[in-house]
Design a protein around this motif. Sequence first.
Motif, PDB file in Angstrom:
ATOM      1  N   ARG A 189     -31.923  59.343 -10.662  1.00 41.05           N
ATOM      2  CA  ARG A 189     -31.370  60.690 -10.709  1.00 41.05           C
ATOM      3  C   ARG A 189     -31.800  61.432  -9.451  1.00 41.05           C
ATOM      4  NH1 ARG A 189     -33.277  65.791 -14.063  1.00 41.05           N
ATOM      5  NH2 ARG A 189     -31.302  66.882 -14.392  1.00 41.05           N
TER       6      ARG A 189
ATOM      7  N   HIS B  68     -26.429  61.106 -10.266  1.00 36.37           N
ATOM      8  CA  HIS B  68     -27.117  59.823 -10.428  1.00 36.37           C
ATOM      9  C   HIS B  68     -26.599  58.795  -9.428  1.00 36.37           C
ATOM     10  CE1 HIS B  68     -29.377  60.251 -14.333  1.00 36.37           C
ATOM     11  NE2 HIS B  68     -28.597  61.329 -14.376  1.00 36.37           N
TER      12      HIS B  68
ATOM     13  N   GLN C 226     -27.544  57.077 -16.655  1.00 34.78           N
ATOM     14  CA  GLN C 226     -27.967  56.080 -15.685  1.00 34.78           C
ATOM     15  C   GLN C 226     -27.209  54.766 -15.889  1.00 34.78           C
ATOM     16  OE1 GLN C 226     -30.525  56.972 -13.171  1.00 34.78           O
ATOM     17  NE2 GLN C 226     -29.062  55.460 -12.443  1.00 34.78           N
TER      18      GLN C 226
END
Length: 233
Positions: free
Chosen positions: A72, A67, A42
């Motif tokens: 996600r 992502h 992330q």
Amino acid sequence: MSAEPPHGIDVLRVFCGPDGRHGNALGVVRDGRAHPDQASRQALARELGFSETVFVDDPERGVVDIHTPGARLPFAGHPLVGVAWLLDLEVVHPPAGEVWVRQDGEFTWITARAEWAPPRTLRQYASAAEVEELDVPEPGERSEMGVPPTPEGLWGRSYAWAWEDEAGGRIRARAFPGRGDGIDEDEATGAAALLLTARLDRALNIVQGRGSQILTAPGPDGTIEVGGRVRLV
């Protein structure tokens, strides 16, 4: 988006126009092991700043992880078309399910299901000119497009579209993700094209953003094909 992607990341443009221009930028991390946990993935997706970044966990089986800068995703169209083209895959496995791939000349096609796409408001306008003249909505204006806020207070995704040639299946579209992650407008959005094709139940030729092109076609058993051109940046 960072000026120069880190080593080991390929940058593609997916759903390019007939002249090879435009398309939605995509980052592909070929070796997902370099970012083994969701927090590091992330963070990298946020640093790169693309609409989506794909992490390849198994290049032979096509296992991938997608992502955005803030979340996600179980499924997204342009990342799967892009990574399938880059790795020359026949099948891709995002969390949503098995996605088959085929190559047809300059086009890469994936077969998916509309229910895999994130919810999105499909807003029809009377003309292509109206869609082109839309301003990117500010957060406080998105309710005027009929898009309710999420529980987190963010305004939901919206897809503005109009017929350019209804008989020929040609559509002009723009997409406003409304995720609050710095991506105010998507240049090309395969998941939205999937939803619109399911609603209209016909093959479409969509011009989105500045000039990206997305082709779609309904298939058997509720599946839909989404195809486009991919270029390596």
